[in-house]
Scaffold this active site. Structure first.
Site, PDB file in Angstrom:
ATOM      1  N   ASP A  14       5.375  -5.360   8.400  1.00  0.00           N
ATOM      2  CA  ASP A  14       5.165  -4.092   7.761  1.00  0.00           C
ATOM      3  C   ASP A  14       5.352  -4.186   6.242  1.00  0.00           C
ATOM      4  O   ASP A  14       6.077  -4.988   5.596  1.00  0.00           O
ATOM      5  CB  ASP A  14       6.214  -3.102   8.230  1.00  0.00           C
ATOM      6  CG  ASP A  14       6.253  -1.625   7.681  1.00  0.00           C
ATOM      7  OD1 ASP A  14       5.333  -1.486   6.802  1.00  0.00           O
ATOM      8  OD2 ASP A  14       6.639  -0.741   8.492  1.00  0.00           O
ATOM      9  N   HIS A  16       5.179  -1.599   3.846  1.00  0.00           N
ATOM     10  CA  HIS A  16       5.211  -0.657   3.106  1.00  0.00           C
ATOM     11  C   HIS A  16       6.595  -0.457   2.128  1.00  0.00           C
ATOM     12  O   HIS A  16       7.676  -0.492   2.660  1.00  0.00           O
ATOM     13  CB  HIS A  16       5.591   0.700   4.141  1.00  0.00           C
ATOM     14  CG  HIS A  16       4.412   0.939   4.787  1.00  0.00           C
ATOM     15  ND1 HIS A  16       4.144   0.284   6.246  1.00  0.00           N
ATOM     16  CD2 HIS A  16       3.415   1.803   4.648  1.00  0.00           C
ATOM     17  CE1 HIS A  16       2.921   0.977   6.271  1.00  0.00           C
ATOM     18  NE2 HIS A  16       2.653   1.732   5.396  1.00  0.00           N
TER      19      HIS A  16
END
Length: 137
Positions: A14, A16
């Site tokens: 991930d 983000h």
């Protein structure tokens, strides 16, 4: 407030970063000593950072939906590394699709997480829980 140390990061594949930076800022402003390991972080990075810094809490963020897979076995790895009893928090979009939150919460609880936050949880909730769990005023 006594400064407590938190390891914060985004687990797995991930990337983000924005939410991670917002959490870092808000937690730091609330008086915590935040060790931010960033994005794309395997479990071992969280655990190593917690050991190296004598952290009180590991906060795992996941927004791409695969947090459940990425977090499996984390409590056991913490225990093996000598971090028995460290608080484990997880939050974000931690599972794929729209799933019953009670079931998701139960699965993460069974994995050894102390606090499990659904998407959209305010950082104020996390700060209040940290203060409660760490017995801070």
């Amino acid at each position: 407030m006594e400064k407590k140390k938190l390891v914060l990061g985004v687990i797995g594949s991930d990337c983000h970063a924005v939410g991670n930076k917002i959490l870092d800022y808000a937690l730091s402003e609330a008086g915590f000593d935040v060790v931010n390991i960033g994005v794309l972080s395997p479990q071992e990075d969280f655990i190593n950072a917690a050991k190296e810094t004598s952290a009180d809490v590991i906060i795992v963020s996941s927004l791409y939906g695969h947090g459940e897979l990425d977090c499996q076995g984390m409590r056991e790895k913490c225990d093996e590394a000598g971090l028995e009893g460290i608080l484990l928090y997880v939050g974000g979009n931690i599972v794929v699709g729209k799933q019953n939150w009670e079931n998701v919460h139960a699965r993460f609880t069974s994995m050894g997480f102390d606090r499990i936050y659904p998407p959209g949880t305010s950082v104020d909730t996390t700060i209040a829980d940290l203060k409660k769990d760490l017995k801070l005023k």
